[in-house]
Design an enzyme around this catalytic site. Structure first.
Site, short mmCIF file in Angstrom:
data_model
loop_
_atom_site.label_atom_id
_atom_site.label_comp_id
_atom_site.label_asym_id
_atom_site.label_seq_id
_atom_site.Cartn_x
_atom_site.Cartn_y
_atom_site.Cartn_z
N ASP A 29 8.25 75.17 53.87
CA ASP A 29 8.07 74.44 55.13
C ASP A 29 7.78 75.40 56.29
OD1 ASP A 29 8.52 72.00 53.94
OD2 ASP A 29 10.71 72.14 54.19
N ASN A 89 10.66 80.23 46.65
CA ASN A 89 11.70 79.32 46.13
C ASN A 89 11.70 79.38 44.60
OD1 ASN A 89 9.75 77.28 45.10
ND2 ASN A 89 9.25 77.16 47.28
N LYS A 116 9.30 58.98 53.03
CA LYS A 116 8.16 59.87 52.77
C LYS A 116 6.93 59.08 52.29
CE LYS A 116 7.50 64.44 50.73
NZ LYS A 116 8.11 65.52 49.96
N LYS A 120 3.85 59.51 54.77
CA LYS A 120 2.75 60.36 54.27
C LYS A 120 1.59 59.55 53.71
CE LYS A 120 5.29 64.01 55.14
NZ LYS A 120 5.83 65.13 54.43
N LYS A 161 5.26 98.17 55.25
CA LYS A 161 6.62 97.83 54.84
C LYS A 161 7.60 97.92 56.02
CE LYS A 161 10.18 99.31 51.65
NZ LYS A 161 10.77 100.50 51.11
N PHE A 168 5.67 64.61 45.64
CA PHE A 168 6.98 64.89 45.06
C PHE A 168 8.00 65.05 46.17
CE2 PHE A 168 7.37 65.86 40.48
CZ PHE A 168 6.11 65.43 40.09
#
Ligand SMILES: Cc1cc2nc3c(=O)[nH]c(=O)nc-3n(C[C@H](O)[C@H](O)[C@H](O)COP(=O)(O)O)c2cc1C
Length: 400
Positions: free
Chosen positions: A278, A209, A338, A342, A288, A324
């Site tokens: 995730d 990301n 959250k 959590k 490869k 975060f």
């Protein structure tokens, strides 16, 4: 800006690295600090007062017997004015004088009269630095609370390789900030996850990301400046940070999870700012993946372990957990969920679609969500966000 309006007095000595202090002055001015300079007589053989006067935008002091310094009632004395005395570069000579209470020029006299933080940046030939007398002098000064920035090893101006080189000015700047900053995290151990993870399809391709790690590293640096012992479990990033911050490099979400699981119990404050994938490919090819004649390639993904959830469920008494939440919709609602699910103490939520927030930028727009309060912060630098996070942690969560 932590250095804004701080009064920094710099003592410049007669060493070959004297020209390097120009960059330090520029950095301090950029950070909106006020800078005044004392030059020794010998320092003026290497650079001119005019240069330092221009950079500091202040008069440069060179003479003990200038009435302005000691007697002119219209002027506040330099020792009263300054929040910190930084001696850079510090010669073996000035270190010797400081260590032995000699006050035969303006800088050594000011040092003896100075009762706030002093930071000394020695720079000299490696034989001089390794000399037993110089070592003893440094040891003596350290033992009475004088702070030092270690010189670096490398090629020295005298043509030899060794320890004694003037360090990066950025490093000196950080030590100045640290000395001027309240040490409200002293004695605390802080663990931070930062950066992206890479989920490999084959040895050369991965899913990742846009996280740059800037937010996590800003948090690490803030914790360090406030006196904490800091460890970062970091995904692949291109950031250099302070040598005193421990960096544990990982690549995948599973590696990050394993590492955190292994060490999290030792820490007081745990901050999970990494952008952990995730999902990961169900299989990773050992070689490869070759282009086939088919137009479509389907990759099957499986769920990665949830690091924040694991730590929340296995939280030790007294631990503070900060998560975060990078959202693109229903930011507050999702983040509050959250916080609860959590078992976190604070969620730093941001809408990553907002301009100036989230990935790969130097700023962020966050909301701090805890059971105590919801605080919307305006757009600010990631360093400032880091500061606000710890202000919240110290005020509301730490039973210091
Ligand atoms: C070209 C040259 C370079 C020098 N570089 C250094 C140095 O890097 N570090 C140091 O401790 N002394 C160095 N010295 C020696 C100092 O200038 C000398 O010890 C002097 O007395 C220092 O004065 P001050 O501490 O009052 O500034 C150098 C001398 C010369 C001539």
């Amino acid at each position: 800006m932590r250095l804004k309006n701080k009064n920094i007095l710099i003592g410049v000595c007669g060493g070959i690295a004297a020209y390097k202090v120009c960059e330090l002055i520029r950095l301090l001015k950029k950070n909106e600090a006020n800078v005044k300079i004392i030059m020794t007589k010998n320092a003026q053989k290497f650079i001119t007062p005019l240069t330092l006067q221009t950079l500091s935008q202040n008069k440069v002091y060179t003479d003990t017997f200038e009435s302005e310094y000691f007697y002119d009632i219209e002027h506040i004395s330099l020792t009263t004015w300054a929040d910190i005395l930084v001696v850079a570069p510090a010669t073996a000579n000035i270190i010797g004088k400081f260590a032995n209470g000699i006050a035969d020029d303006l800088l050594s006299t000011t040092f003896l009269a100075f009762d706030k933080s002093v930071l000394i940046v020695p720079a000299m030939n490696s034989n001089m630095f390794e000399n037993a007398i110089v070592k003893q002098n440094i040891h003596k000064l350290k033992s009475v609370g004088i702070n030092f920035v270690e010189p670096e090893s490398g090629f020295l101006a005298c043509g030899v390789y060794g320890k004694g080189r003037y360090p990066e000015n950025q490093k000196i700047l950080i030590e100045i900030e640290k000395l001027l900053c309240s040490q409200d995290l002293a004695g605390k151990k802080v663990l931070i996850t930062a950066g992206p993870t890479r989920e490999y399809l084959d040895p050369i391709r991965f899913i990742s990301n846009r996280s740059s790690g800037k937010m996590g590293y800003a948090i690490a640096e803030e914790a360090y400046k406030r006196g904490a012992q800091v460890t970062v479990v970091s995904g692949p990033v291109s950031i250099n940070t302070y040598a005193d911050i421990e960096i544990i490099h990982v690549q995948t979400a599973s590696q990050m999870y394993q590492k955190v699981k292994e060490i999290y119990e030792q820490y007081d404050i745990l901050i999970f700012s990494a952008a952990v994938a995730d999902y990961r490919p169900k299989t990773t090819n050992e070689t490869k993946i070759k282009k086939e004649n088919t137009d479509e390639l389907v990759i099957e993904l499986i769920k990665n372990p949830d690091i924040l959830k694991f730590v929340g469920e296995n939280k030790k008494p007294g631990q503070i957990i900060v998560g975060f939440s990078a959202e693109t919709e229903n930011v507050l609602e999702n983040s509050q969920k959250k916080l609860e699910e959590k078992n976190a103490d604070l969620i730093v939520a941001n809408n990553v679609l907002e301009e100036g927030a989230g990935f790969d930028v130097d700023t962020n727009i966050v909301t701090l969500i805890s059971k105590e309060k919801v605080e919307n912060l305006p757009k600010m630098s990631k360093s400032e966000v880091a500061k606000r996070i710890f202000d919240h942690v110290v005020t509301y969560l730490c039973k210091m």
